[in-house]
Scaffold this motif. Structure first.
Motif, PDB file in Angstrom:
ATOM      1  N   ASP A 121      -7.467   0.624  -4.060  1.00 16.44           N
ATOM      2  CA  ASP A 121      -8.668  -0.142  -4.390  1.00 16.44           C
ATOM      3  C   ASP A 121      -8.624  -0.729  -5.795  1.00 16.44           C
ATOM      4  O   ASP A 121      -9.443  -1.591  -6.134  1.00 16.44           O
ATOM      5  N   THR A 122      -7.692  -0.273  -6.616  1.00 16.35           N
ATOM      6  CA  THR A 122      -7.612  -0.783  -7.995  1.00 16.35           C
ATOM      7  C   THR A 122      -6.794  -2.063  -8.089  1.00 16.35           C
ATOM      8  O   THR A 122      -6.730  -2.676  -9.160  1.00 16.35           O
TER       9      THR A 122
ATOM     10  N   GLY B 130      -4.218   3.949  -7.010  1.00 10.54           N
ATOM     11  CA  GLY B 130      -5.278   3.696  -6.042  1.00 10.54           C
ATOM     12  C   GLY B 130      -5.194   2.295  -5.458  1.00 10.54           C
ATOM     13  O   GLY B 130      -5.112   1.309  -6.197  1.00 10.54           O
TER      14      GLY B 130
ATOM     15  N   LYS C 223       0.828  -1.210   0.000  1.00  7.82           N
ATOM     16  CA  LYS C 223       0.000   0.000   0.000  1.00  7.82           C
ATOM     17  C   LYS C 223       0.859   1.254   0.000  1.00  7.82           C
ATOM     18  O   LYS C 223       0.523   2.251  -0.661  1.00  7.82           O
TER      19      LYS C 223
END
Length: 369
Positions: A251-252, A249, A240
């Motif tokens: 979340d991608t 991102g 992360k």
């Protein structure tokens, strides 16, 4: 004075009742009121004696069981473990001139000892050999009751203990408190009162992702390890951090959790293949080998033209497979030697400050990147 008066009640109390009661029973065990193998009064009797509800009593006894001081036998009751705080493990070890070093781990079970742990063990073994000490391996599967593990430690007359991999937190804390000098490998939590040696998993996760990004991968996926293991969380934190550093991102990027095994990596890759990534970070080399096997079956021998794969650990197999695996490398034998050296220092001088040693990772680029 009644037993009830030993407990602080009301809003001004500083400790939960179940913990106060657990401390009372713990002290009575340490003082020899309840001897090893002796049955405690029933929960009904304890509830009446201390004016507590049975839920509180049960929670207290469970905390002591988690610490290895008690165990339950169905339809018979709750008993004091054959090891208790009244007899320190380190006292038995002092009677021998030859040091006995024990290694306790659930990764020593047949089928669970992978090449990563074998390399660490070799480093530990070589350093212990230099000190003319005995090295005793004590496999501890998760299904084994805590009292059995305590019996093993006590019976082996250990001068020092190496705990490798996850051990229930409250149990580990009690072993460290009442046992011989110890060191913990690849497992750490806040407040752990022991020396720790582990890979710098966060930094390793960061450099693995950076390698894929630098390669030009635009559609990255992660094959993570067991959700319960701290290494998984630390490596994911590094992933992360890398994504944030490069403006990608979080979340991608899909994450498929697995089990650190080859077949687990194969199955995880098969799930990710429905939306095939162009770069995959596997949180250990064994899962990476499983992922590569799936990619080879699905895309052919030249799958590396379409999908880059990065592993973690740099096990002995990594440069020998085809295509050779790119991976995050940890000097595992050096890690093992440091583990043993630190434990001998602790045995010789128990008062030295405790410390956490992070083994620095490096990246090795091979054919899969």
């Amino acid at each position: 004075m009644s037993k009830d008066s030993e407990l602080a009640r009301g809003r001004g109390k500083k400790t939960f009742l179940y913990r106060q009661f657990a401390d009372i029973i713990r002290k009575e065990i340490e003082d020899g009121k309840y001897l090893p193998g002796e049955r405690l009064p029933s929960m009904d009797d304890l509830s009446v004696r201390y004016n507590l509800n049975k839920i509180t009593v049960r929670r207290s006894l469970q905390e002591l069981a988690d610490a290895g001081l008690l165990y339950s036998v169905p339809a018979q009751g709750t008993f004091v473990s054959e090891f208790s705080g009244a007899t320190k493990l380190s006292e038995t070890a002092q009677s021998s001139d030859i040091l006995n070093i024990g290694l306790i781990s659930n990764v020593l079970i047949p089928g669970s000892t992978g090449p990563y742990h074998m390399s660490v063990l070799e480093g530990i073994r070589s350093e212990i050999g230099r000190h003319d000490a005995n090295f005793i391996l004590l496999p501890a599967p998760g299904s084994r009751e805590r009292k059995e593990i305590l019996k093993m430690i006590h019976g082996a007359n250990l001068s020092g203990v190496i705990y490798m991999g996850p051990v229930p937190q409250s149990f580990l804390e009690q072993l460290i408190k009442d046992g011989p000098p110890s060191i913990v490998v690849d497992y750490h939590f806040h407040g752990l009162a022991a020396d720790v040696v582990q890979a710098d998993n966060r930094e390793g996760g960061f450099i693995a992702l950076k390698a894929l990004i630098d390669k030009g991968c635009k559609k990255i996926a992660i094959i993570a390890g067991d959700r319960e293991q701290s290494a998984t969380h630390d490596r994911l934190d590094g992933v992360k951090a890398a994504l944030n550093a490069f403006g990608i991102g979080v979340d991608t990027v899909p994450v498929e959790y697995s089990d650190f095994q080859i077949n687990g990596g194969y199955e995880a890759m098969s799930k990710l293949a429905s939306d095939m990534p162009d770069g995959v970070f596997c949180m250990n080399d064994e899962m990476a080998l499983g992922a590569c096997r799936f990619l080879k079956e699905s895309l052919g021998d030249n799958f590396i033209d379409k999908v880059s794969v990065v592993g973690f650990d740099d096990i002995n197999w990594a440069p020998l497979v085809h295509p050779a695996l790119s991976t995050v490398s940890i000097d595992k034998e050096a890690m093992g030697r440091i583990i043993a050296k630190r434990l001998f220092e602790r045995i010789e001088n128990p008062e030295i400050p405790r410390c956490v040693t992070l083994m620095p990772p490096s990246f090795i680029s091979r054919e899969t990147l």
